[in-house]
Write a protein that holds these residues in place. Structure first.
Motif, PDB file in Angstrom:
ATOM      1  N   LEU A   1      -2.816  -4.128   7.882  1.00  0.00           N
ATOM      2  CA  LEU A   1      -2.798  -2.549   7.563  1.00  0.00           C
ATOM      3  C   LEU A   1      -4.205  -2.361   6.666  1.00  0.00           C
ATOM      4  O   LEU A   1      -4.967  -1.331   6.863  1.00  0.00           O
ATOM      5  CB  LEU A   1      -1.526  -2.259   6.657  1.00  0.00           C
ATOM      6  CG  LEU A   1      -1.659  -0.926   5.886  1.00  0.00           C
ATOM      7  CD1 LEU A   1      -1.743   0.240   6.772  1.00  0.00           C
ATOM      8  CD2 LEU A   1      -0.749  -0.607   4.977  1.00  0.00           C
ATOM      9  N   ALA A   2      -4.529  -3.215   5.833  1.00  0.00           N
ATOM     10  CA  ALA A   2      -5.607  -2.970   4.882  1.00  0.00           C
ATOM     11  C   ALA A   2      -6.876  -3.004   5.945  1.00  0.00           C
ATOM     12  O   ALA A   2      -7.761  -2.369   5.651  1.00  0.00           O
ATOM     13  CB  ALA A   2      -5.824  -4.441   4.086  1.00  0.00           C
ATOM     14  N   GLU A   3      -7.009  -3.779   6.948  1.00  0.00           N
ATOM     15  CA  GLU A   3      -8.327  -3.702   7.897  1.00  0.00           C
ATOM     16  C   GLU A   3      -7.927  -2.155   8.491  1.00  0.00           C
ATOM     17  O   GLU A   3      -9.141  -1.554   8.702  1.00  0.00           O
ATOM     18  CB  GLU A   3      -8.069  -4.681   8.874  1.00  0.00           C
ATOM     19  CG  GLU A   3      -8.395  -6.206   8.405  1.00  0.00           C
ATOM     20  CD  GLU A   3      -8.197  -7.295   9.529  1.00  0.00           C
ATOM     21  OE1 GLU A   3      -9.446  -7.406   9.991  1.00  0.00           O
ATOM     22  OE2 GLU A   3      -7.099  -7.512   9.968  1.00  0.00           O
ATOM     23  N   ARG A   4      -6.974  -1.649   9.001  1.00  0.00           N
ATOM     24  CA  ARG A   4      -6.913  -0.605   9.771  1.00  0.00           C
ATOM     25  C   ARG A   4      -7.412   0.636   8.631  1.00  0.00           C
ATOM     26  O   ARG A   4      -7.837   1.660   9.165  1.00  0.00           O
ATOM     27  CB  ARG A   4      -5.562  -0.271  10.219  1.00  0.00           C
ATOM     28  CG  ARG A   4      -5.391  -1.293  11.205  1.00  0.00           C
ATOM     29  CD  ARG A   4      -3.885  -0.686  12.083  1.00  0.00           C
ATOM     30  NE  ARG A   4      -2.600  -0.275  11.273  1.00  0.00           N
ATOM     31  CZ  ARG A   4      -1.857  -1.293  11.002  1.00  0.00           C
ATOM     32  NH1 ARG A   4      -1.770  -2.435  11.109  1.00  0.00           N
ATOM     33  NH2 ARG A   4      -0.777  -0.485  10.132  1.00  0.00           N
ATOM     34  N   ARG A   5      -6.817   0.324   7.532  1.00  0.00           N
ATOM     35  CA  ARG A   5      -7.275   1.661   6.451  1.00  0.00           C
ATOM     36  C   ARG A   5      -8.519   1.870   6.248  1.00  0.00           C
ATOM     37  O   ARG A   5      -9.036   2.833   6.155  1.00  0.00           O
ATOM     38  CB  ARG A   5      -6.396   1.179   4.987  1.00  0.00           C
ATOM     39  CG  ARG A   5      -6.907   2.290   4.067  1.00  0.00           C
ATOM     40  CD  ARG A   5      -6.096   3.516   4.365  1.00  0.00           C
ATOM     41  NE  ARG A   5      -6.633   4.513   3.258  1.00  0.00           N
ATOM     42  CZ  ARG A   5      -6.132   5.732   3.237  1.00  0.00           C
ATOM     43  NH1 ARG A   5      -4.819   6.071   3.909  1.00  0.00           N
ATOM     44  NH2 ARG A   5      -6.527   6.553   2.287  1.00  0.00           N
TER      45      ARG A   5
ATOM     46  N   TRP B   1       0.812  -1.138   0.011  1.00  0.00           N
ATOM     47  CA  TRP B   1      -0.024   0.242   0.148  1.00  0.00           C
ATOM     48  C   TRP B   1       0.998   1.424   0.106  1.00  0.00           C
ATOM     49  O   TRP B   1       1.799   1.359   0.865  1.00  0.00           O
ATOM     50  CB  TRP B   1      -1.020  -0.141   1.292  1.00  0.00           C
ATOM     51  CG  TRP B   1      -1.906   1.242   1.505  1.00  0.00           C
ATOM     52  CD1 TRP B   1      -1.750   2.352   2.114  1.00  0.00           C
ATOM     53  CD2 TRP B   1      -3.142   1.552   0.749  1.00  0.00           C
ATOM     54  NE1 TRP B   1      -2.703   3.048   2.242  1.00  0.00           N
ATOM     55  CE2 TRP B   1      -3.327   2.588   1.250  1.00  0.00           C
ATOM     56  CE3 TRP B   1      -3.778   0.931  -0.278  1.00  0.00           C
ATOM     57  CZ2 TRP B   1      -4.789   3.090   0.866  1.00  0.00           C
ATOM     58  CZ3 TRP B   1      -4.829   1.505  -0.872  1.00  0.00           C
ATOM     59  CH2 TRP B   1      -5.473   2.623  -0.127  1.00  0.00           C
ATOM     60  N   PHE B   2       0.697   2.171  -0.805  1.00  0.00           N
ATOM     61  CA  PHE B   2       1.599   3.480  -1.203  1.00  0.00           C
ATOM     62  C   PHE B   2       0.967   4.557  -0.775  1.00  0.00           C
ATOM     63  O   PHE B   2      -0.172   4.643  -0.899  1.00  0.00           O
ATOM     64  CB  PHE B   2       1.840   3.406  -2.663  1.00  0.00           C
ATOM     65  CG  PHE B   2       2.863   2.192  -3.019  1.00  0.00           C
ATOM     66  CD1 PHE B   2       3.960   1.665  -2.906  1.00  0.00           C
ATOM     67  CD2 PHE B   2       2.190   1.388  -3.924  1.00  0.00           C
ATOM     68  CE1 PHE B   2       4.784   0.719  -3.269  1.00  0.00           C
ATOM     69  CE2 PHE B   2       2.776   0.219  -4.330  1.00  0.00           C
ATOM     70  CZ  PHE B   2       3.991  -0.067  -4.048  1.00  0.00           C
TER      71      PHE B   2
ATOM     72  N   GLY C   1      -0.653  -6.569   4.618  1.00  0.00           N
ATOM     73  CA  GLY C   1      -0.992  -7.681   5.681  1.00  0.00           C
ATOM     74  C   GLY C   1      -0.371  -7.535   6.833  1.00  0.00           C
ATOM     75  O   GLY C   1      -0.642  -7.850   7.872  1.00  0.00           O
ATOM     76  N   SER C   2       0.426  -6.245   7.300  1.00  0.00           N
ATOM     77  CA  SER C   2       1.164  -6.260   8.399  1.00  0.00           C
ATOM     78  C   SER C   2       0.351  -5.472   9.441  1.00  0.00           C
ATOM     79  O   SER C   2      -0.331  -4.613   9.282  1.00  0.00           O
ATOM     80  CB  SER C   2       2.423  -5.220   8.116  1.00  0.00           C
ATOM     81  OG  SER C   2       1.869  -3.841   7.525  1.00  0.00           O
ATOM     82  N   PRO C   3       0.710  -6.075  10.831  1.00  0.00           N
ATOM     83  CA  PRO C   3       0.279  -5.234  11.898  1.00  0.00           C
ATOM     84  C   PRO C   3       0.936  -4.136  12.183  1.00  0.00           C
ATOM     85  O   PRO C   3       1.938  -3.881  11.524  1.00  0.00           O
ATOM     86  CB  PRO C   3       0.212  -6.459  13.085  1.00  0.00           C
ATOM     87  CG  PRO C   3       1.409  -7.117  12.601  1.00  0.00           C
ATOM     88  CD  PRO C   3       1.462  -7.141  10.882  1.00  0.00           C
ATOM     89  N   TYR C   4       0.223  -3.251  13.108  1.00  0.00           N
ATOM     90  CA  TYR C   4       1.116  -1.905  13.645  1.00  0.00           C
ATOM     91  C   TYR C   4       2.111  -2.350  14.631  1.00  0.00           C
ATOM     92  O   TYR C   4       1.603  -2.612  15.762  1.00  0.00           O
ATOM     93  CB  TYR C   4       0.081  -0.745  14.066  1.00  0.00           C
ATOM     94  CG  TYR C   4       0.630   0.542  14.023  1.00  0.00           C
ATOM     95  CD1 TYR C   4       0.663   1.506  13.286  1.00  0.00           C
ATOM     96  CD2 TYR C   4       1.358   0.979  15.333  1.00  0.00           C
ATOM     97  CE1 TYR C   4       1.054   2.486  13.379  1.00  0.00           C
ATOM     98  CE2 TYR C   4       1.714   2.191  15.600  1.00  0.00           C
ATOM     99  CZ  TYR C   4       1.602   3.086  14.459  1.00  0.00           C
ATOM    100  OH  TYR C   4       2.289   4.232  14.666  1.00  0.00           O
TER     101      TYR C   4
ATOM    102  N   PHE D   1      -2.827   0.819  -4.255  1.00  0.00           N
ATOM    103  CA  PHE D   1      -2.069  -0.520  -4.373  1.00  0.00           C
ATOM    104  C   PHE D   1      -1.406  -0.081  -6.077  1.00  0.00           C
ATOM    105  O   PHE D   1      -0.479  -1.042  -6.169  1.00  0.00           O
ATOM    106  CB  PHE D   1      -3.208  -1.619  -4.492  1.00  0.00           C
ATOM    107  CG  PHE D   1      -3.495  -1.740  -3.242  1.00  0.00           C
ATOM    108  CD1 PHE D   1      -2.525  -2.446  -2.238  1.00  0.00           C
ATOM    109  CD2 PHE D   1      -4.812  -1.864  -2.568  1.00  0.00           C
ATOM    110  CE1 PHE D   1      -3.102  -3.038  -0.918  1.00  0.00           C
ATOM    111  CE2 PHE D   1      -5.372  -2.230  -1.436  1.00  0.00           C
ATOM    112  CZ  PHE D   1      -4.424  -2.759  -0.729  1.00  0.00           C
ATOM    113  N   ASP D   2      -1.660   0.969  -6.552  1.00  0.00           N
ATOM    114  CA  ASP D   2      -1.169   0.916  -7.967  1.00  0.00           C
ATOM    115  C   ASP D   2       0.151   1.427  -7.979  1.00  0.00           C
ATOM    116  O   ASP D   2       0.417   2.613  -7.434  1.00  0.00           O
ATOM    117  CB  ASP D   2      -2.026   1.605  -8.915  1.00  0.00           C
ATOM    118  CG  ASP D   2      -1.767   1.718 -10.309  1.00  0.00           C
ATOM    119  OD1 ASP D   2      -1.573   0.633 -10.954  1.00  0.00           O
ATOM    120  OD2 ASP D   2      -0.854   2.767 -10.619  1.00  0.00           O
TER     121      ASP D   2
END
Length: 359
Positions: A136-140, A29-30, A186-189, A160-161
Motif C-alpha cells: 500500500l505504501a508503494e501504491r500510495r 494508513w488512515f 505493507g499490504s498488497p491489493y 499514519f497519525d
C-alpha cells in the motif's frame, strides 16, 4: 483496453471494526471514508471506463467526470476510488442515487445541475505495470505522483497519525463522510478480500414499529417498518431494520400477529395512503418507487401503533436512516408518541474543502 489490469475487477473491501485498530506508528494508513459509489476507473488513452463495486458499468451515468479524468490521470492507469456528489451542505447520497436512471436526458440534466466528483485512493496499474502486488505504501506514493488533482478529481487525504485519524472520524461526519478506513501499510491489493478496516459511527434511537414486510422466502418478518414523529405529530417513515435470522423472523411474526391491521382498517393507519404517489409529497412514507428495482414489491403489513423498538443506526440523511438499522430490543417502557426526531444527534457541519485538503 490495453491495460495490465482489466475489468471486471472486484475492488478490495473492508470489514467493520469498533474503533481504530491497535498498532505501532507506520503500521496503519488512515483515510477518510467517503459516502458514495465505489468506482474503479480504467483509462487507456481517450477511452475511460467506470466500473462499480459489483463490476457493472457506470460510465453512461457520469459523463461529466470523463474529461476531468482524462486530464488528471496518466495515459494508461487503473484507479480505485469513490464517486460522490458534493453540495453546500456536504455529500448528498440521494442526489447520487438519482443518477442511476435509464433516460439519457435525465442523466445529462443532473450531470449539469449536480455534477459528480471522483476521489481517488489507490493506484492498481500504471502504464505496463500491475501494482496490485505492491505494498500500500508503494501504491500510495505512485498515486500521489500520478494523479493531477483538479476541481472534479481528487486524491484522498491520508495519514499514519492515529490522533489525526480520530479527529477526522469525529469532525468529517459533518461533511457527510462515513468514518475512517484503516489499511495495513505493507499490504498488497487483494481484489474482493476484506483486508482493510472500516470504522463507522454507531448510535441508537427509539422508533415506532408501524408495520413489517414478509421475508422473501415467505416465512416470517423480513424487515420492520419504522417511523418517528415530527413536531406536528405526523409519523414519518425513517427506514427499516432487517437481517434477522430464520428463527427470529418466525418469532417476530408470531409476536406481532395481534397487532396486524385488517385491510379494511387501514384507513386509521398513519401510512394508509402509502400507495398514492402524490401522498409522498406531503411526508416520508414507505413504498416510494425504487430507482434500483422498479418491479420490487413495496407493500407491507400494517400494525397498530403500539410497539417501540430500540435500533442501532449510523446516520440520518434527509430525515431517514442512511443505511438499514439494527434491531436491538423492544422498549415496552416507551410510548410511541414519545419517539420523535428531536432525539437524534445533530452533527456540526464541516466544509468539504477541508476534507479534500483544500482548506
Amino acid at each position: 483496453m490495453d491495460l495490465p489490469v482489466l475489468p471486471p475487477l472486484t475492488p478490495m473491501l473492508a470489514k467493520a471494526h469498533a474503533g481504530l485498530p491497535p498498532g505501532e506508528g507506520g503500521d496503519w494508513w488512515f483515510e477518510p471514508k467517503w459516502d458514495g459509489f465505489r468506482v474503479v476507473v480504467f483509462r487507456a488513452g481517450d477511452e475511460v471506463e467506470l466500473s462499480s463495486r459489483g463490476g457493472k458499468p457506470l460510465t453512461r451515468y457520469f459523463p461529466e467526470v470523463l474529461d476531468p479524468l482524462r486530464a488528471a490521470l496518466p495515459d494508461r492507469a487503473v484507479v480505485d476510488g469513490e464517486i460522490v456528489v458534493p453540495t453546500d451542505q456536504g455529500l448528498d447520497f440521494d442526489l447520487l442515487g438519482q443518477r442511476i436512471h435509464p433516460a439519457a436526458s435525465r442523466v445529462e440534466r443532473l450531470a449539469a445541475e449536480t455534477p459528480a466528483e471522483v476521489v481517488a485512493f489507490d493506484l492498481l496499474a500504471l502504464g505496463d505495470a500491475d501494482l496490485t502486488g505492491a505494498s500500500l505504501a508503494e501504491r500510495r506514493r505512485a498515486l500521489e505522483g500520478a494523479v493531477e488533482t483538479s476541481g472534479q478529481v481528487h486524491v484522498n487525504q491520508g495519514t499514519f497519525d492515529r490522533d489525526t485519524a480520530q479527529d477526522w472520524f469525529v469532525r468529517f461526519e459533518g461533511a457527510g463522510l462515513d468514518g475512517v478506513i484503516a489499511k495495513p501499510a505493507g499490504s498488497p491489493y487483494a481484489p474482493g478480500v476484506r483486508g482493510w478496516i472500516k470504522v463507522k459511527h454507531s448510535r441508537t434511537a427509539d422508533v415506532v414499529v408501524a408495520g413489517y414486510r414478509v421475508h422473501k422466502d415467505g416465512n416470517g418478518v423480513g424487515s420492520l417498518m419504522m417511523g418517528l414523529y415530527d413536531d406536528d405529530g405526523r409519523l414519518h417513515s425513517i427506514g427499516v431494520a432487517s437481517s434477522f435470522k430464520a428463527d427470529q423472523r418466525r418469532q417476530l411474526k408470531a409476536e406481532l400477529a395481534a397487532l396486524v391491521l385488517d385491510p379494511s382498517d387501514m384507513g386509521d393507519h398513519p401510512w394508509a395512503e402509502w400507495a398514492d404517489p402524490e401522498a409522498h409529497a406531503e411526508g416520508r412514507l414507505p413504498g416510494a418507487p425504487s430507482r434500483w428495482n422498479g418491479q420490487k414489491d413495496l407493500s407491507f403489513t400494517p400494525l397498530r401503533i403500539e410497539r417501540v423498538a430500540e435500533v442501532g443506526y449510523e446516520r440520518v440523511d434527509h430525515g431517514r436512516f442512511r443505511h438499514t438499522s439494527r434491531f436491538l430490543r423492544w422498549r415496552p417502557d416507551r410510548e410511541p408518541s414519545s419517539c420523535r426526531y428531536d432525539q437524534l444527534e445533530v452533527v456540526p457541519p464541516v466544509e468539504l474543502a477541508e476534507v479534500l485538503g483544500r482548506a
